[in-house]
Design an enzyme around this catalytic site. Sequence first.
Site, PDB file in Angstrom:
ATOM      1  N   SER A   1       0.834  -1.201   0.000  1.00  0.00           N
ATOM      2  CA  SER A   1       0.000   0.000   0.000  1.00  0.00           C
ATOM      3  C   SER A   1       0.869   1.251   0.000  1.00  0.00           C
ATOM      4  CB  SER A   1      -0.907   0.013   1.233  1.00  0.00           C
ATOM      5  OG  SER A   1      -1.584   1.246   1.361  1.00  0.00           O
TER       6      SER A   1
ATOM      7  N   TYR B   1      -1.518  -0.440   9.701  1.00  0.00           N
ATOM      8  CA  TYR B   1      -1.682  -0.845   8.308  1.00  0.00           C
ATOM      9  C   TYR B   1      -0.410  -0.580   7.501  1.00  0.00           C
ATOM     10  CZ  TYR B   1      -4.092  -1.080   3.748  1.00  0.00           C
ATOM     11  OH  TYR B   1      -4.493  -1.393   2.470  1.00  0.00           O
TER      12      TYR B   1
END
EC number: 1.1.1.-
Length: 286
Positions: free
Chosen positions: A151, A164
């Site tokens: 990501s 995350y």
Amino acid sequence: MPGVQDRVIVVTGAGGGLGREYALTLAGEGASVVVNDLGGARDGTGAGSAMADEVVAEIRDKGGRAVANYDSVATEDGAANIIKTALDEFGAVHGVVSNAGILRDGTFHKMSFENWDAVLKVHLYGGYHVLRAAWPHFREQSYGRVVVATSTSGLFGNFGQTNYGAAKLGLVGLINTLALEGAKYNIHANALAPIAATRMTQDILPPEVLEKLTPEFVAPVVAYLCTEECADNASVYVVGGGKVQRVALFGNDGANFDKPPSVQDVAARWAEITDLSGAKIAGFKL
């Protein structure tokens, strides 16, 4: 070119959003697909079979080959059963798209260990568990393709996503080493950071941006990375909204010291150390 025709590809988190599109695209290109999804909510709570079943039905209705699996990637046993599903149903496993993920956002000041741990267990440990279960089969057949979902939150940072971001950048470290260890067995491992409108991003990006970021822009790149023809290894791509780009670490020539420097020595050459004007793709050697 053969592409993924008659290959067996496992896609985790394939019950919706990007994972669903990956599974549909791979099946449309002739792969047999294991559609894995726990069927839970965005934060990882709950479970169900409907999401994976619907994707499998969609693939089969179009003449493709697919089987559902509902195990969690966050456990060793669950991951082993995901790969077992591929072997039992199709007799082999040739590739893994490690896409399963959850979100539990919050600033680091408010980040509980529970939310930190839950996200790492699914993204980072989940990637490890599934790839570790598939790895012996890749080695034995001298072939494997790995695509992990990283990501931009990990590559560049994003407010409120320390858990995350850490998990996603950890997956880049994983594929960097898998690429080295797997090279002699024709196992390639790459990472892709998707930018797309899914339930994971529906309240993060504005509607006018989301409508331009359909998963259909991302899935063909994932499918290509699963092909035998794709020779790339240990590479990272950012894909979304029609743009496909490779990203990499860069390094400059740095500064060399003939003897251990003092703090003042470091400070005196700090501009030289930090100047990236002549930077090249990085690799560390003395």
